[in-house]
Design a protein around this motif. Structure first.
Motif, PDB file in Angstrom:
ATOM      1  N   GLN A   3       0.853  -1.184   0.000  1.00 42.87           N
ATOM      2  CA  GLN A   3       0.000   0.000   0.000  1.00 42.87           C
ATOM      3  C   GLN A   3       0.890   1.234   0.000  1.00 42.87           C
ATOM      4  N   LEU A   4       0.543   2.163  -0.854  1.00 47.51           N
ATOM      5  CA  LEU A   4       1.272   3.411  -0.959  1.00 47.51           C
ATOM      6  C   LEU A   4       0.286   4.556  -0.813  1.00 47.51           C
ATOM      7  N   VAL A   5       0.589   5.486   0.063  1.00 44.76           N
ATOM      8  CA  VAL A   5      -0.306   6.608   0.308  1.00 44.76           C
ATOM      9  C   VAL A   5       0.482   7.908   0.223  1.00 44.76           C
ATOM     10  N   ASP A 109       8.069  -2.264 -14.541  1.00 44.35           N
ATOM     11  CA  ASP A 109       8.256  -2.982 -13.284  1.00 44.35           C
ATOM     12  C   ASP A 109       7.598  -2.284 -12.098  1.00 44.35           C
ATOM     13  N   TYR A 110       7.121  -1.063 -12.307  1.00 45.31           N
ATOM     14  CA  TYR A 110       6.422  -0.362 -11.229  1.00 45.31           C
ATOM     15  C   TYR A 110       4.999  -0.909 -11.168  1.00 45.31           C
ATOM     16  N   THR A 111       4.803  -1.873 -10.305  1.00 43.18           N
ATOM     17  CA  THR A 111       3.522  -2.565 -10.243  1.00 43.18           C
ATOM     18  C   THR A 111       2.650  -2.103  -9.084  1.00 43.18           C
ATOM     19  N   TYR A 112       3.213  -1.307  -8.199  1.00 38.17           N
ATOM     20  CA  TYR A 112       2.447  -0.839  -7.051  1.00 38.17           C
ATOM     21  C   TYR A 112       2.361   0.681  -7.111  1.00 38.17           C
ATOM     22  N   TRP A 113       1.123   1.181  -6.987  1.00 40.35           N
ATOM     23  CA  TRP A 113       0.873   2.612  -7.162  1.00 40.35           C
ATOM     24  C   TRP A 113      -0.008   3.149  -6.038  1.00 40.35           C
ATOM     25  N   GLY A 114       0.258   4.400  -5.681  1.00 44.86           N
ATOM     26  CA  GLY A 114      -0.621   5.092  -4.761  1.00 44.86           C
ATOM     27  C   GLY A 114      -1.805   5.691  -5.496  1.00 44.86           C
ATOM     28  N   GLN A 115      -2.652   6.376  -4.759  1.00 42.83           N
ATOM     29  CA  GLN A 115      -3.871   6.925  -5.351  1.00 42.83           C
ATOM     30  C   GLN A 115      -3.636   8.289  -6.000  1.00 42.83           C
TER      31      GLN A 115
END
Length: 123
Positions: A3-5, A109-115
């Motif tokens: 999780q990225l916030v 490769d950036y598979t996780y993103w914040g909102q």
């Protein structure tokens, strides 16, 4: 689970500064690269800056080089983007992202993103 916030966006006049932060909740034994991207209305998402797991390596888009500084505090699982001398063309939604693996990592490769957090620079 990742999780990225993001936080820290807002409205600022041209020439002003903002500091974005990204709080990361990442459970992994692997290293990971953290990056900032942005997307302006009607435009594609573009790379802004990235930093290696150790913080030793950084990379910036030409458009922000000399004005933005990326940093990370692994003990706090945070990545920051200090933005100085802001210009109206910096107006965009800014996204924090994570890519598992060592430095450097390609965009895919950036598979996780914040909102995302909105940054608006008035002229």
């Amino acid at each position: 689970q990742v999780q990225l916030v993001e936080s820290g966006g807002g409205l600022v006049q041209a020439g002003g500064s903002l500091r974005l932060s990204c709080a990361a909740s990442i459970r992994t034994s692997r290293q990971y690269v953290m990056g900032w991207f942005r997307q302006a209305p009607g435009k594609d998402r573009e790379f802004v800056s990235a930093i290696s797991f150790s913080g030793m390596y950084t990379h910036y888009a030409d458009s922000v080089k000399g004005r933005f500084t990326i940093s990370r505090e692994n003990a706090k699982n945070t990545v920051n983007l200090q933005m100085n001398s802001l210009k109206p063309e910096d107006t965009a939604v800014y996204y924090c992202a994570a890519a598992l693996g060592s430095w450097p990592r390609p965009f895919q490769d950036y598979t996780y993103w914040g909102q995302g957090t909105q940054v608006t620079v008035s002229s």
